[in-house]
Write an enzyme that holds these catalytic residues in place. Sequence first.
Site, PDB file in Angstrom:
ATOM      1  N   GLU A 149     -10.623   2.022 -10.071  1.00  0.00           N
ATOM      2  CA  GLU A 149      -9.469   1.896  -9.188  1.00  0.00           C
ATOM      3  C   GLU A 149      -8.895   0.507  -9.415  1.00  0.00           C
ATOM      4  O   GLU A 149      -9.526  -0.501  -9.099  1.00  0.00           O
ATOM      5  CB  GLU A 149      -9.842   2.066  -7.721  1.00  0.00           C
ATOM      6  CG  GLU A 149      -8.589   2.155  -6.852  1.00  0.00           C
ATOM      7  CD  GLU A 149      -8.782   1.615  -5.456  1.00  0.00           C
ATOM      8  OE1 GLU A 149      -7.876   0.884  -4.992  1.00  0.00           O
ATOM      9  OE2 GLU A 149      -9.824   1.896  -4.845  1.00  0.00           O
ATOM     10  N   CYS A 185      -4.953  -3.140  -2.635  1.00  0.00           N
ATOM     11  CA  CYS A 185      -4.487  -2.452  -3.842  1.00  0.00           C
ATOM     12  C   CYS A 185      -3.232  -1.636  -3.575  1.00  0.00           C
ATOM     13  O   CYS A 185      -2.409  -1.451  -4.468  1.00  0.00           O
ATOM     14  CB  CYS A 185      -5.597  -1.563  -4.401  1.00  0.00           C
ATOM     15  SG  CYS A 185      -6.170  -0.294  -3.252  1.00  0.00           S
TER      16      CYS A 185
END
Length: 504
Positions: A260, A294
């Site tokens: 990720e 993120c």
Amino acid sequence: MTRTLSADADTRTATPPLMYVNGEWLPARSGATFPTIEPSTGRPITEIPRGDSSDVDAAVKAAADVAVEWQFTDAITRAALLRRLAELVAENAEELARIESLDSGHYLAKARELVTAIPLWLEYWAGAADKVGGRTIAVPGNKLSFTLLEPLGVTAHIIPWNYPLLILARSIAPALALGNTCVVKPAEDTSLSALKFAELVHAAGFPAGVFNVVTGYGSEAGAALAAHPEVRGITFTGSTETGREIARLGGQHIAQVNLELGGKSPLVVFPDAPLEDAVEVAVQGFCSRAGQVCVAGSRLFLHEDIADRFLEMLVSRLETVTVGDPFDGATQMGPLASKKHYDRVREYIEVGKQEATLLYGGGRPTDTPDDGFFVEPTVFVDVATDARIAREEIFGPVTAVMRWSSVDDLIATINDSEFGLFAVLWCRDITSALDTAKRLQVGSVMINDWFGELPMTPHGGHKQSGTGREEGLEAVHGYTQVKHIGINLEPSPAKSADWAGAPL
């Protein structure tokens, strides 16, 4: 052996920690240590063992030695241990939250919220442990064909510094539930909560070697872990640049790699959106965790019909955001996590001043410690779509505002990015919102809602935002491998000798 790590909100100190390997608390084999720094003051908290390849090797071998035993431990037992761990996390939530605030800069109220959510992940995967399996396959003839989902073996979990404890828990929960053993390498800037978590794993009764924590620098311990030939699976959350290197190192021994990575997530406000709600989400989008998220809403796309009004409301709302000491109950945004990252974000703000118009912020908040890593919420307008602040991940409380009128042009601009992690759409017309969502090249789209991480919904990116999925049953694929078994229920020597249909 029992060891207790503690943090105190008044003294801001923590007892010197040790690494957790094979059920024991150990210093680095070299004896080396390094300081962990409190982001709100810039002062050292304590010394952390500086693990290297020899420490990683010991941890991986410990995990490998018990991998088969753990794989064949029945799922009900694995689930019971995860549930006990969830209970211990809940019982120690205040201590975990204070350590997280001290070491990473999360303001305390948010740290408490995050820590109290962690048992949800552990309980979810405890519930899945005895329910995840293979499938039967219809094949010609009197034959039985089926698959098994088997654990990978030793899995490496390289944890970032922005949400150290939550991301650790969401990563190791499926790995352990599905029968893998784990070696965790927390970020060097935020290792304390992982070591406290290891205490709870130990107290829960997990067998020695099933869960291990090695602290150290990414270039030393992290690289050694990713490159270790006995590591069969790697989970990494962090920057795209580092993710590429992790993938390269893991590829040398064909490990399964789950990534990720970075994002440049758009928050789109349509002309029919409820503006008060959209403003609130925009502030959350780039100020939550000081923008070190993120999925941060670092690109703000405003329809031209509502842009001016929205920006007025946005500035008014930002003036109420309190930036300061994580342990102060009034604080709504804490510091950046490290001096290195603080300098990087400040550099991007200076770039933005050259590329665009500064609408709000851009400096240090008043009344914060001089040596703390604090940055004001910062908004740039008149941002060109090819500007660096519109294309590169800043990972700070900075957003770039762009206006739009054509949905087709909007989608083209959003998709013209190396990243594809996440998007938020605020729009009352659900048909228009769904059409836009389907055309965006991202892993997740939220409509009239902000990102709320849940254990049952998959999370991950497209393009250079990563591979694989964390959370949800889709995460099973990151921690298992498929084995096919076929049985001929009417074996015949004559037919067995007929190679006409045999694969070449």
